[in-house]
Structure formats: C-alpha cells, structure tokens
Scaffold this motif. Structure first.
Motif, PDB file in Angstrom:
ATOM      1  N   ILE A 104       2.022   7.990  -7.368  1.00 49.38           N
ATOM      2  CA  ILE A 104       2.394   6.434  -8.439  1.00 49.38           C
ATOM      3  C   ILE A 104       2.169   5.366  -8.397  1.00 49.38           C
ATOM      4  CG2 ILE A 104       4.098   4.969  -8.205  1.00 49.38           C
ATOM      5  CD1 ILE A 104       6.145   7.010  -6.901  1.00 49.38           C
ATOM      6  N   SER A 105       1.073   5.350  -9.628  1.00 52.84           N
ATOM      7  CA  SER A 105       0.524   4.137  -9.306  1.00 52.84           C
ATOM      8  C   SER A 105       0.935   2.918 -10.305  1.00 52.84           C
ATOM      9  CB  SER A 105      -1.225   4.648 -10.184  1.00 52.84           C
ATOM     10  OG  SER A 105      -1.926   6.366  -9.617  1.00 52.84           O
ATOM     11  N   TRP A 106       1.687   2.416 -10.079  1.00 54.46           N
ATOM     12  CA  TRP A 106       2.436   0.678 -10.332  1.00 54.46           C
ATOM     13  C   TRP A 106       2.867   0.277  -9.261  1.00 54.46           C
ATOM     14  CZ3 TRP A 106       2.573   0.235 -15.678  1.00 54.46           C
ATOM     15  CH2 TRP A 106       2.120   0.684 -16.435  1.00 54.46           C
ATOM     16  N   GLY A 107       3.051  -0.766  -9.456  1.00 58.74           N
ATOM     17  CA  GLY A 107       3.920  -1.648  -8.456  1.00 58.74           C
ATOM     18  C   GLY A 107       3.851  -2.722  -8.541  1.00 58.74           C
ATOM     19  N   SER A 108       4.256  -3.611  -7.796  1.00 56.22           N
ATOM     20  CA  SER A 108       4.149  -5.054  -7.248  1.00 56.22           C
ATOM     21  C   SER A 108       4.899  -4.639  -6.730  1.00 56.22           C
ATOM     22  CB  SER A 108       5.206  -4.956  -8.787  1.00 56.22           C
ATOM     23  OG  SER A 108       6.807  -5.212  -8.749  1.00 56.22           O
ATOM     24  N   ILE A 164       9.473  17.410  -1.319  1.00 53.21           N
ATOM     25  CA  ILE A 164       8.459  16.418  -1.717  1.00 53.21           C
ATOM     26  C   ILE A 164       7.553  14.968  -1.575  1.00 53.21           C
ATOM     27  CG2 ILE A 164       8.267  15.644  -4.727  1.00 53.21           C
ATOM     28  CD1 ILE A 164      10.824  17.215  -5.186  1.00 53.21           C
ATOM     29  N   THR A 165       6.507  15.191  -1.300  1.00 54.52           N
ATOM     30  CA  THR A 165       5.464  14.218  -1.424  1.00 54.52           C
ATOM     31  C   THR A 165       5.514  13.374  -2.131  1.00 54.52           C
ATOM     32  OG1 THR A 165       4.816  16.812   0.579  1.00 54.52           O
ATOM     33  CG2 THR A 165       3.108  13.631  -0.083  1.00 54.52           C
ATOM     34  N   ILE A 166       5.660  11.721  -2.022  1.00 54.35           N
ATOM     35  CA  ILE A 166       5.150  11.161  -3.048  1.00 54.35           C
ATOM     36  C   ILE A 166       3.654  10.408  -2.039  1.00 54.35           C
ATOM     37  CG2 ILE A 166       6.752   9.045  -3.740  1.00 54.35           C
ATOM     38  CD1 ILE A 166       8.967  10.492  -3.488  1.00 54.35           C
ATOM     39  N   THR A 167       3.071   9.544  -3.444  1.00 55.54           N
ATOM     40  CA  THR A 167       2.217   9.594  -2.383  1.00 55.54           C
ATOM     41  C   THR A 167       1.975   7.899  -3.989  1.00 55.54           C
ATOM     42  OG1 THR A 167       0.452  10.408  -4.435  1.00 55.54           O
ATOM     43  CG2 THR A 167       0.199  11.467  -1.847  1.00 55.54           C
ATOM     44  N   VAL A 168       1.908   6.765  -3.130  1.00 59.10           N
ATOM     45  CA  VAL A 168       1.828   5.458  -4.164  1.00 59.10           C
ATOM     46  C   VAL A 168       0.239   4.739  -3.317  1.00 59.10           C
ATOM     47  CG1 VAL A 168       3.329   3.326  -4.506  1.00 59.10           C
ATOM     48  CG2 VAL A 168       4.364   5.748  -3.559  1.00 59.10           C
ATOM     49  N   ALA A 214       4.569   1.327  -2.376  1.00 61.67           N
ATOM     50  CA  ALA A 214       3.973   1.889  -1.001  1.00 61.67           C
ATOM     51  C   ALA A 214       4.979   1.080  -0.099  1.00 61.67           C
ATOM     52  CB  ALA A 214       3.076   1.363  -1.512  1.00 61.67           C
ATOM     53  N   SER A 215       5.258  -0.230  -0.208  1.00 65.62           N
ATOM     54  CA  SER A 215       6.059  -0.198   0.606  1.00 65.62           C
ATOM     55  C   SER A 215       7.758   0.554   1.374  1.00 65.62           C
ATOM     56  CB  SER A 215       6.535  -2.133   1.208  1.00 65.62           C
ATOM     57  OG  SER A 215       7.127  -1.731   0.426  1.00 65.62           O
ATOM     58  N   SER A 216       8.207   0.930   0.734  1.00 68.14           N
ATOM     59  CA  SER A 216       8.596   2.498   0.649  1.00 68.14           C
ATOM     60  C   SER A 216       8.606   3.259   2.665  1.00 68.14           C
ATOM     61  CB  SER A 216       9.391   3.053   0.418  1.00 68.14           C
ATOM     62  OG  SER A 216      10.618   4.505   0.427  1.00 68.14           O
ATOM     63  N   PRO A 217       9.613   3.101   3.115  1.00 61.93           N
ATOM     64  CA  PRO A 217       9.311   4.039   4.580  1.00 61.93           C
ATOM     65  C   PRO A 217       9.103   5.188   4.713  1.00 61.93           C
ATOM     66  CG  PRO A 217      11.508   2.895   4.853  1.00 61.93           C
ATOM     67  CD  PRO A 217      10.765   2.420   3.840  1.00 61.93           C
ATOM     68  N   HIS A 218       9.862   6.063   3.389  1.00 58.84           N
ATOM     69  CA  HIS A 218       9.746   7.507   2.725  1.00 58.84           C
ATOM     70  C   HIS A 218       8.515   7.645   1.798  1.00 58.84           C
ATOM     71  CE1 HIS A 218      13.613   5.966   4.169  1.00 58.84           C
ATOM     72  NE2 HIS A 218      13.613   6.860   4.863  1.00 58.84           N
ATOM     73  N   GLY A 221       8.325  -5.057   8.816  1.00 64.58           N
ATOM     74  CA  GLY A 221       8.146  -4.478   9.561  1.00 64.58           C
ATOM     75  C   GLY A 221       6.752  -3.480   9.716  1.00 64.58           C
ATOM     76  N   ARG A 222       7.364  -2.699   8.096  1.00 64.94           N
ATOM     77  CA  ARG A 222       6.587  -1.404   7.730  1.00 64.94           C
ATOM     78  C   ARG A 222       4.914  -2.004   7.539  1.00 64.94           C
ATOM     79  NH1 ARG A 222       3.718   2.375   5.941  1.00 64.94           N
ATOM     80  NH2 ARG A 222       4.895   4.273   3.954  1.00 64.94           N
ATOM     81  N   GLY A 223       4.418  -0.975   8.030  1.00 63.53           N
ATOM     82  CA  GLY A 223       2.879  -1.061   8.135  1.00 63.53           C
ATOM     83  C   GLY A 223       2.648  -0.529   7.097  1.00 63.53           C
ATOM     84  N   VAL A 224       1.592  -1.730   6.127  1.00 65.01           N
ATOM     85  CA  VAL A 224       1.356  -0.571   4.372  1.00 65.01           C
ATOM     86  C   VAL A 224      -0.658  -0.532   4.391  1.00 65.01           C
ATOM     87  CG1 VAL A 224       1.316  -0.615   2.301  1.00 65.01           C
ATOM     88  CG2 VAL A 224       3.293  -1.333   2.943  1.00 65.01           C
ATOM     89  N   PRO A 225      -1.119   0.127   4.485  1.00 61.74           N
ATOM     90  CA  PRO A 225      -1.093   1.353   3.965  1.00 61.74           C
ATOM     91  C   PRO A 225      -1.408   2.518   4.883  1.00 61.74           C
ATOM     92  CG  PRO A 225      -3.184   1.286   3.585  1.00 61.74           C
ATOM     93  CD  PRO A 225      -2.856  -0.524   4.278  1.00 61.74           C
ATOM     94  N   ASP A 226      -0.471   3.585   4.386  1.00 63.84           N
ATOM     95  CA  ASP A 226      -0.762   4.850   5.673  1.00 63.84           C
ATOM     96  C   ASP A 226      -1.914   5.131   5.878  1.00 63.84           C
ATOM     97  OD1 ASP A 226       2.033   4.833   6.174  1.00 63.84           O
ATOM     98  OD2 ASP A 226       1.809   5.454   4.270  1.00 63.84           O
TER      99      ASP A 226
END
Length: 559
Positions: free
Chosen positions: A312-316, A341-345, A365-369, A429-434
């Motif tokens: 996924i290369s879209w977001g806001s 299934i892995t999700i890369t954002v 991208a900030s989803s913890p999953h 509290g979730r840090g971005v990116p991984d």
C-alpha cells in the motif's frame, strides 16, 4: 408506512466513532441530490473475537477464518431486513461474509432516513464530494451487529506517496561526514529496482514463484505496453499482472496529473525484483469505503491467490479519518495477520509533519498490524553501499521520510524497548516507521509510464520493495511469513543497515530504531537467517478492542 420519516418514531442507536466535522477548507456546495443513488458499506461484527495473541503465531486457513472470524449469516439476514424496510437494495455481489461487509444501495433521501444523517455536497481543492456532520445512527433493533458504516462521506481520503525527480532541480550535495581527501565523494544516481535489491542483499535463486503480490491503488492506471517495454528493457520476464476492479473503479491510465506514476512504480519495482510472482492490482475509489473494500477484497481474493503480501503506497494523516474508519481498517489488518498475509505500507513523503500542522503520522502506516516503510537516500559504488542517510529534501522544497508517533494506536509490546518518543496523546504511542529503503528521488528508481521513462522516488517505492522481499522470503522458506514485526524487533541479530544520519524534521536518526527510518534498510541475507524458520503474530497491545478504545479517545476530522 404512512409517515414521511417512519424511522424517527423508533428508538435509534448512535455510533459515536462515526462522528465527523466539516472538512477543513471545504465549501458547502448545496444539498446532495435526494434522488442520486449511492452505496454504503456496512461492516459487521465477527462471529467470534479475533485474538492474535491466542493464535500464538499460528496462521489460520481461509476455511477456518470463514468458520470462526467471518460475519454471522444471521447478522446479514437481519441487515437485509433493515435495508428492505428502508427502501434500500442489497448488492449481494459486493457483499461478503468473509469481508464482513454488506453493501446497501439507494437514493440519497432513503439513505439519509435509514442512517439518520443529512448529506451535503462540498468542494475542496477542485473536487466535489458528499459528506455529513455529526454521527450516524440506526434503529435500535438492527444496530447490534454493526461495527461501522462507510460511504456516507466520499471525500478523497489518501494521497499517493511518490515523487518524480525534478530534472531541473540541482542535485543537492551528499549529506553526512566529509570524505577523506583521497576518497571520491559518493554521487547521487538513479537505479533499476534489481540493482537496489542486490545492494540490499536480497535472496538469490528465488524469483517469487508461487506468490501473489497484491497492490492497492486509489487512482491512476497502467498501460500493458509500458510494462512490456519496461521489463523487456531490463531483460526480465514480464510478470503476470491482473487488474481487479473494486467499487466500480478500473485501471484508468492516461491522466498526466494523476497517479499513473504511482501505479507504475508499484508494479515495476515489485515485478522486476520478484518477476515470478503474480501481481494483482486492486483499483478502488479514493474514499474510506473504497480503501477498506479494496483491502478486504484482496485479503479474501481466492481468484488471485489470495496475495501472500499486500503493498500500500497511499495514505494521509490520522486526523483525516473518523475513528470508525481507523478501527475498521486496522481490524482488516488483523485479519491479514491471522491469515498469514504481510502488509507493507509507505510511511509518507512529508517528513514528521505529514503535510499538516505540527507532528503527524500517516495512516495506514500507523496501524500496529502493518509493516510501516520509511525512506532513505542511497548512494552506491558498483554493488557496494557507500552511504545511506535519511531521505530529507525539505530544505529544497522536496519531500522527506514520514515518521513519528501515533496519536491513536498504543505502543505495541514489540516496540517496548525501541525508545519510541513520547506519545502526543494518552491513547497513542505506536512508532512509525518500522523499516526503510531507498526513497529519495535523487537516488530513485527508473520506471516507465505514460510512454515515458522517469526517475521516481518516495516511500511509495519502499512498500513494493519490501513486498517483493517478503515474496522472495516466502518462496525460499516454503510458507508465508505473515506479520513479522514482533520477530524483527525482538531478534538479537541485526537484519538491517542501521541509518544513523539525517532527520525528517522533528526527529533525527540514531543507533537502533528511530522515527525516520525505523530499524533501517534491509540486509536480505541477515533477514533470511532471522525469518527463515520463525514468524510471529503476537501483538500484545494491538487487539481490536484496544484499538477501538484508543480511537474513541481521539477526535477526528474526516472519514
């Protein structure tokens, strides 16, 4: 029924997570045509709660998912009754128990009565959309199985995170320490994607065969002739690329101001690194409804796999979504983890601000999953990395690696020792990116779209780069990695090139994890050793209930 508003006399239940306000800067363009037909996606509760901790890293089969974690057919029957009572039709072809989505259609005036809203048209940045203010409600007798209602606000929800190199802008000087007098300074240059894969030591002897890489696109399109030209030029067998239509959106290339560069970047990066993989491109509408529908369609797409990894290369910014949108999308990401299934954002192209006021992080991208992917500037000599720093062109009015700390999602247990900065809210509290990878347009990727060859960067390139790596690793190990975050954070081995120089605005790179490039760019050989035999989906603080409670505490301005 004899009265004009038959539902108003009945007890109604309001959905507080659906609350939204007028979009900042939007102008009211009048009442939405009461006779125009719109569709609404009603997201339904699972038969049983999905607890990833209890699964202990085990991936469930599609059959087990259907039996345990899909929607209950009785809930659908109950909501069909609601639709018919309100003069709406159910689009059975667009509805799915596995996706937990029942799609209702009808004229605006019937939709307004059914869901207790008033729809108005708005204009913002030259685009027209319909939306509501306040909260959505339903009759009490039908509300119990419902988790979210999407489609009553169809403003553009996300932007593509790609940047075409400005050939007229002077190349900036390399950052970092000055070279010794006898050294030649590293020079910025573009790459073909396989060159980047070699620099990052991606596995050899595998090509992604047996894998499907799913790519979500909220606009733009590709021309098959461009793809043939591109892959032939690289001397690589052209991968199988399939366009999948979601919510009526189609592969629609040709808009010079559109997202064709995004689509080409995603396909050509993933396809040239893992040419043996099938690539399924899910085209959807740029709305909260479309975004979620595309993700859940991909997760349960038996015709094309389903994908073992989704890019996924879209977001806001998180503040652009309502709480119900954030929760529903994150719930779907939990389904992906359960299914292996892995999700890369992409983490965004506007540094620590994410294009807003103050510090913000990009969703999803900030989803913890998901695996959030930040950006670097990569300089190389032959097959050797000479220098790699945080991508940051903001001083020359360019972009920078998105990153920071979520205001919505709590810090997951696997980031407990990552020295994530203080959260901006009590809920976050979730840090971005991984993780990270080459993203600077100055050291970007050679791609072809709309009949032209261009150099393109942005964190949009990093999501398909990592998706291709996951596909290669999946093939090599003979099974899906699924959700890898807890494994890579916990590993005593270093599977990354640690990026310690540069910043993205408010945050600076340093040893270990940082809010610019996460754990760093990939060292494929070391990641092969780390991920070769183990995988984990443990997310101690990432359950649906926790995400929902945190979303409740946060105020959002969009859907």
């Amino acid at each position: 029924m004899s009265t004009q508003h038959p539902q108003h006399s009945q007890s109604r239940v309001s959905f507080p997570l659906s609350e939204r306000h007028i979009h900042p800067g939007a102008a009211v363009a009048g009442k939405t045509d009461p006779k125009s037909i719109i569709s609404v996606s009603v997201i339904v509760k699972r038969k049983n709660p999905l607890n990833l901790e209890e699964l202990g890293g085990r991936h469930v089969s599609p059959q087990e998912f259907s039996e345990k974690y899909a929607a209950d057919p009785a809930s659908f029957a109950h909501l069909r009754e609601f639709a018919h009572k309100n003069g709406l039709t159910v689009d059975e072809g667009a509805s799915s128990l596995d996706r937990r989505t029942i799609t209702m259609r009808g004229p605006v005036n019937k939709i307004e009565e059914a869901f207790g809203v008033t729809l108005n048209d708005y204009e913002l940045e030259g685009r027209k959309f319909h939306s509501y203010t306040g909260t959505i409600s339903m009759t009490q007798e039908h509300a119990e199985p419902v988790e979210a209602i999407l489609g009553l606000d169809n403003h553009p929800i996300a932007k593509p995170h790609f940047r075409v190199l400005d050939h007229h802008r002077k190349h900036k000087k390399p950052t970092g320490p000055s070279p010794a007098p006898t050294q030649t300074p590293a020079q910025a240059s573009s790459f073909n994607p396989p060159q980047v894969a070699r620099l990052y030591n991606f596995p050899t002897g595998v090509n992604g065969a047996g894998q499907t890489i799913g790519i979500l696109e909220l606009g733009g399109g590709y021309n098959p002739n461009d793809l043939s030209t591109y892959f032939n030029g690289l001397g690589i067998a052209e991968p199988q690329v399939t366009a999948v239509s979601v919510d009526g959106a189609t592969n629609a290339p040709g808009d010079p101001n559109g997202a064709d560069g995004e689509v080409a970047l995603d396909i050509e990066v993933a396809g040239s690194i893992a040419p043996g993989a099938n690539i399924a491109v899910y085209f959807t509408t740029n709305t909260s409804q479309g975004f979620l529908d595309a993700l859940t369609t991909a997760l349960h797409d038996t015709a094309n796999g389903p994908p073992s990894v989704i890019s996924i290369s879209w977001g806001s910014p998180e503040s652009n979504y309502t709480a119900q949108s954030l929760t529903a999308f994150d719930d779907a990401c939990q389904s992906a983890a359960a299914l292996g299934i892995t999700i890369t954002v992409a983490s965004g192209d506007n540094g620590s601000s994410d294009g807003g006021t103050g510090n913000n992080v990009d969703f999803p991208a900030s989803s913890p999953h998901v695996l959030g992917c930040g950006g670097t500037e990569l300089m190389a000599s032959g097959t050797t990395i000479e220098q790699e720093v945080v991508w940051d062109d903001q001083a020359s009015q360019g972009g920078a690696s998105g990153g920071g700390v979520s205001s919505v999602f709590a810090r997951p247990s696997w980031q407990a020792n990552a020295n994530v900065p203080a959260a901006p809210t009590s809920a976050g509290g979730r840090g971005v990116p991984d993780v990270a990878g080459d993203a600077s347009p100055e050291t970007g990727y050679n791609v072809t779209f709309d009949g032209q060859s261009e150099v393109v960067g942005g964190t949009s390139a990093v999501a398909p780069l990592w998706a291709a790596l996951i596909a290669l690793l999946n093939q090599q190990r003979g099974s899906n990695l699924g959700f890898i975050n807890s494994t890579i954070y916990a590993s005593a081995e270093n599977g990354f090139n640690d990026i310690t120089q540069g910043s993205n605005g408010a945050y600076s790179a340093g040893p270990g994890w940082d809010a610019c490039t996460g754990l760093g760019s990939p060292n494929g050989a070391q990641l092969t050793a780390i991920l070769g035999t183990s995988t984990s989906t443990s997310t101690a603080q990432g359950t649906s209930a926790v995400a929902r409670s945190h979303a409740r505490e946060h105020t959002h301005t969009g859907d």
